[in-house]
Enzyme design. Sequence first.
Site, PDB file in Angstrom:
ATOM      1  N   CYS A 296       0.807  -1.219   0.000  1.00 52.92           N
ATOM      2  CA  CYS A 296       0.000   0.000   0.000  1.00 52.92           C
ATOM      3  C   CYS A 296       0.838   1.266   0.000  1.00 52.92           C
ATOM      4  CB  CYS A 296      -0.950  -0.008   1.194  1.00 52.92           C
ATOM      5  SG  CYS A 296      -2.084  -1.423   1.186  1.00 52.92           S
TER       6      CYS A 296
ATOM      7  N   HIS B  97      -2.628   6.767   2.826  1.00 54.21           N
ATOM      8  CA  HIS B  97      -3.217   5.485   2.458  1.00 54.21           C
ATOM      9  C   HIS B  97      -4.559   5.378   3.179  1.00 54.21           C
ATOM     10  CE1 HIS B  97      -4.027   1.368   1.777  1.00 54.21           C
ATOM     11  NE2 HIS B  97      -3.670   0.954   2.971  1.00 54.21           N
TER      12      HIS B  97
ATOM     13  N   ASN C 228     -10.317  -0.045   0.561  1.00 51.55           N
ATOM     14  CA  ASN C 228      -8.858  -0.046   0.539  1.00 51.55           C
ATOM     15  C   ASN C 228      -8.413  -0.531  -0.839  1.00 51.55           C
ATOM     16  OD1 ASN C 228      -6.131  -0.641   0.762  1.00 51.55           O
ATOM     17  ND2 ASN C 228      -6.295  -1.565   2.797  1.00 51.55           N
TER      18      ASN C 228
END
Length: 348
Positions: free
Chosen positions: A119, A259, A289
């Site tokens: 990520c 993130h 996500n």
Amino acid sequence: MNHQTSGPPVGVIGMGTYLPRGRRTNAEVVGPLDITPEWVAERTGVLTRYVAGPEEAASDLASAALCRAAAAADVDMADIDLLVCATSTPDELGPATACRVQAQTGARRAVALDVTAACSGWLFAAKVARDWLRDDPTLRLAAVIGVEAYSKFLNPRDRGTAVLFGDGAAAAILGPVDDGGFGSFRLGSDGTGAHHVLIPAGGSRRPASELTLREAGHTVHMDGRAVRDFIVDVFPRLVEETLKENALELDDLDAVITHQPNPSLLRGIGERMGIPPGRLVITGDEVGNIGAASAPYALATAAGRGVLRAGDRVLVAVFGAGLTWGSTLLSWTGARSCGAVGPSIPPT
């Protein structure tokens, strides 16, 4: 790690995003799970996530985002010198997904390579591209893409992952700017935490077999508690260190881009840190996500919605599996952003 390079400033001159057409609400996700849509919304803050079609791979999503970024920057694909793709869900273990994107988009001059930092990947890729451009005066344009097709790697009966992850892509065109652009980068990793989030099978350690299929080894496995503890520790630390390095206070920031692992968690940390209301950009509630695409998607969305203006100070902080983390202070150039939802572009 913090390393300065010579050469002209490099900044974002255009951004593009792409979300596949498929869309899943909390009511649809909880079908195989013993939880309610309200539980998902309260615990995670995620309301919807997008799902790639059976025919769509990571490179298809990335190519669509890159085409929109090139249009926003008003550059020809053939003029891109470097193409860096950050992903944890590549089309294949090899070749690089960036090479697939290059072929689909016609970026025939570009050097194409992947960066794998989960990520955190887009910021790691941006560091590679920024330094590459500054070190070689013959190069002018780089494309930096974050993309994930997580839906291909989820166990629908694992509530710790099925409710969080989605598919999507975001791309940025980087080039020389008169002033500002990317400041110094702070990047780090701690491999002793690699087991907290991973797809355990399918690589050279555990090649595909009947056993790995039965054990759902080709899906995302995550220790939610360990990941939460990591984020609670690393996010404030990244912000504090970046502010200190640049002799700034929280009020000096115009936006904080991170993130987006869990919108509820991010909002709670932001409030405790004292980030001024409205300056922590949250997009995970809309898309879930999306891994390496999360931070650039939030950045592109903020630009597209007029939240960012030329000269704004933007702190970018990322954290992900590996464990990996990073931050930078970005002076916004006023770049345009172009986004869309499916279908992805056909191969060229």
